[in-house]
Design a protein around this motif. Structure first.
Motif, mmCIF file in Angstrom:
data_model
loop_
_atom_site.group_PDB
_atom_site.id
_atom_site.type_symbol
_atom_site.label_atom_id
_atom_site.label_comp_id
_atom_site.label_asym_id
_atom_site.label_seq_id
_atom_site.Cartn_x
_atom_site.Cartn_y
_atom_site.Cartn_z
ATOM 1 N N MET A 48 58.558 45.091 84.589
ATOM 2 C CA MET A 48 58.419 45.210 86.059
ATOM 3 C C MET A 48 59.638 44.572 86.731
ATOM 4 N N ASP A 49 60.484 45.394 87.322
ATOM 5 C CA ASP A 49 61.737 44.914 87.913
ATOM 6 C C ASP A 49 61.517 43.938 89.064
ATOM 7 N N ASP A 50 60.438 44.141 89.815
ATOM 8 C CA ASP A 50 60.247 43.319 91.006
ATOM 9 C C ASP A 50 59.311 42.135 90.762
ATOM 10 N N CYS A 51 59.026 41.847 89.490
ATOM 11 C CA CYS A 51 58.126 40.727 89.181
ATOM 12 C C CYS A 51 58.949 39.507 88.765
ATOM 13 N N LEU A 52 58.784 38.415 89.511
ATOM 14 C CA LEU A 52 59.559 37.192 89.250
ATOM 15 C C LEU A 52 59.382 36.704 87.813
ATOM 16 N N PHE A 53 58.148 36.665 87.331
ATOM 17 C CA PHE A 53 57.927 36.103 85.992
ATOM 18 C C PHE A 53 58.429 37.044 84.892
ATOM 19 N N CYS A 54 58.415 38.357 85.109
ATOM 20 C CA CYS A 54 59.056 39.274 84.155
ATOM 21 C C CYS A 54 60.557 38.984 84.101
ATOM 22 N N ARG A 55 61.134 38.693 85.262
ATOM 23 C CA ARG A 55 62.582 38.431 85.312
ATOM 24 C C ARG A 55 62.916 37.086 84.655
ATOM 25 N N ILE A 56 62.004 36.124 84.756
ATOM 26 C CA ILE A 56 62.213 34.854 84.042
ATOM 27 C C ILE A 56 62.076 35.096 82.533
ATOM 28 N N ALA A 57 61.070 35.875 82.131
ATOM 29 C CA ALA A 57 60.845 36.140 80.702
ATOM 30 C C ALA A 57 62.029 36.868 80.080
ATOM 31 N N SER A 58 62.692 37.741 80.851
ATOM 32 C CA SER A 58 63.828 38.504 80.308
ATOM 33 C C SER A 58 65.134 37.710 80.379
ATOM 34 N N GLY A 59 65.130 36.577 81.083
ATOM 35 C CA GLY A 59 66.341 35.764 81.200
ATOM 36 C C GLY A 59 67.170 36.116 82.417
ATOM 37 N N GLU A 60 66.734 37.126 83.174
ATOM 38 C CA GLU A 60 67.492 37.557 84.359
ATOM 39 C C GLU A 60 67.470 36.486 85.450
ATOM 40 N N VAL A 61 66.344 35.787 85.569
ATOM 41 C CA VAL A 61 66.236 34.668 86.508
ATOM 42 C C VAL A 61 66.119 33.392 85.685
ATOM 43 N N GLY A 62 66.892 32.396 86.038
ATOM 44 C CA GLY A 62 66.905 31.148 85.282
ATOM 45 C C GLY A 62 65.646 30.325 85.476
ATOM 46 N N ALA A 63 65.279 29.591 84.444
ATOM 47 C CA ALA A 63 64.143 28.669 84.519
ATOM 48 C C ALA A 63 64.347 27.617 83.440
ATOM 49 N N ASP A 64 63.666 26.493 83.615
ATOM 50 C CA ASP A 64 63.738 25.409 82.630
ATOM 51 C C ASP A 64 62.719 25.719 81.524
ATOM 52 N N ILE A 65 63.173 26.538 80.585
ATOM 53 C CA ILE A 65 62.284 26.999 79.504
ATOM 54 C C ILE A 65 62.134 25.883 78.482
ATOM 55 N N ILE A 66 60.888 25.590 78.120
ATOM 56 C CA ILE A 66 60.712 24.499 77.161
ATOM 57 C C ILE A 66 60.284 24.981 75.775
ATOM 58 N N GLU A 67 59.589 26.097 75.699
ATOM 59 C CA GLU A 67 59.209 26.618 74.377
ATOM 60 C C GLU A 67 58.931 28.100 74.493
ATOM 61 N N GLU A 68 58.990 28.757 73.327
ATOM 62 C CA GLU A 68 58.791 30.192 73.289
ATOM 63 C C GLU A 68 58.003 30.574 72.056
ATOM 64 N N ARG A 69 57.244 31.628 72.152
ATOM 65 C CA ARG A 69 56.557 32.246 71.017
ATOM 66 C C ARG A 69 56.931 33.725 71.027
ATOM 67 N N PRO A 70 56.596 34.495 69.976
ATOM 68 C CA PRO A 70 56.998 35.910 69.997
ATOM 69 C C PRO A 70 56.557 36.652 71.262
ATOM 70 N N THR A 71 55.398 36.336 71.782
ATOM 71 C CA THR A 71 54.900 37.120 72.931
ATOM 72 C C THR A 71 54.708 36.287 74.200
ATOM 73 N N ALA A 72 55.056 35.010 74.155
ATOM 74 C CA ALA A 72 54.790 34.145 75.315
ATOM 75 C C ALA A 72 55.910 33.129 75.497
ATOM 76 N N ILE A 73 55.979 32.596 76.706
ATOM 77 C CA ILE A 73 57.065 31.671 77.037
ATOM 78 C C ILE A 73 56.529 30.588 77.986
ATOM 79 N N ALA A 74 57.104 29.401 77.888
ATOM 80 C CA ALA A 74 56.666 28.289 78.743
ATOM 81 C C ALA A 74 57.880 27.697 79.449
ATOM 82 N N PHE A 75 57.744 27.468 80.752
ATOM 83 C CA PHE A 75 58.835 26.884 81.543
ATOM 84 C C PHE A 75 58.260 25.981 82.621
ATOM 85 N N ARG A 76 59.094 25.082 83.117
ATOM 86 C CA ARG A 76 58.619 24.121 84.116
ATOM 87 C C ARG A 76 58.458 24.790 85.484
#
Ligand code: 5GP
Ligand code: ZN
Length: 114
Positions: free
Chosen positions: A1-29
């Motif tokens: 989803m191009d207009d979804c903020l969290f999709c853009r964080i998950a793809s790396g397009e929008v920066g976030a303080d990512i602390i851990e990742e799994r194959p299908t999930a991601i965690a950020f502050r």
């Protein structure tokens, strides 16, 4: 989803303080923390909310809960206690329409929440 903020964080397009990742999930502050530890855990796939979950999402849910378990330990709150919140829909105050779990800890919490 191009207009979804969290999709853009998950793809790396929008920066976030990512602390851990799994194959299908991601965690950020969370950008606006409500507790000393405030982490958002999201599926990488665009799932708007709980009603959109399907049986094939059991792996992503397992990844999300595994991440939350490990973050509790790595953030030093597993023995003290923490709160997991999932706001669903308008009355609960869901602002971002991409399933996410708030994990908050590092201070005493009140109950019931506001
Ligand atoms: P909701 O109200 O939908 O349950 O929670 C959305 C959360 O996303 C809020 O706690 C808000 O602070 C957080 N948030 C909104 N925009 C951003 C952002 O660009 N980056 C990060 N890391 N968190 C965000
Ligand atoms: Zn999304």
């Amino acid at each position: 989803m191009d207009d979804c903020l969290f999709c853009r964080i998950a793809s790396g397009e929008v920066g976030a303080d990512i602390i851990e990742e799994r194959p299908t999930a991601i965690a950020f502050r969370d950008i606006n923390p409500q507790a000393p530890v405030h982490v958002l855990i999201i599926p990488k796939e665009h799932i708007p909310q709980i009603k959109d979950l399907k049986p094939e999402h059991c792996e992503v849910l397992a990844d999300i809960f595994s991440l939350m378990r490990d973050i509790g330990i790595s953030e030093g709150i597993d023995m003290r206690g923490y709160r997991i919140v999932c706001n669903i829909g308008e009355e609960a105050g869901q602002e971002v329409e991409h399933l996410h779990f708030h994990m908050m800890g590092g201070r005493f919490m009140k109950w019931p929440p506001g």
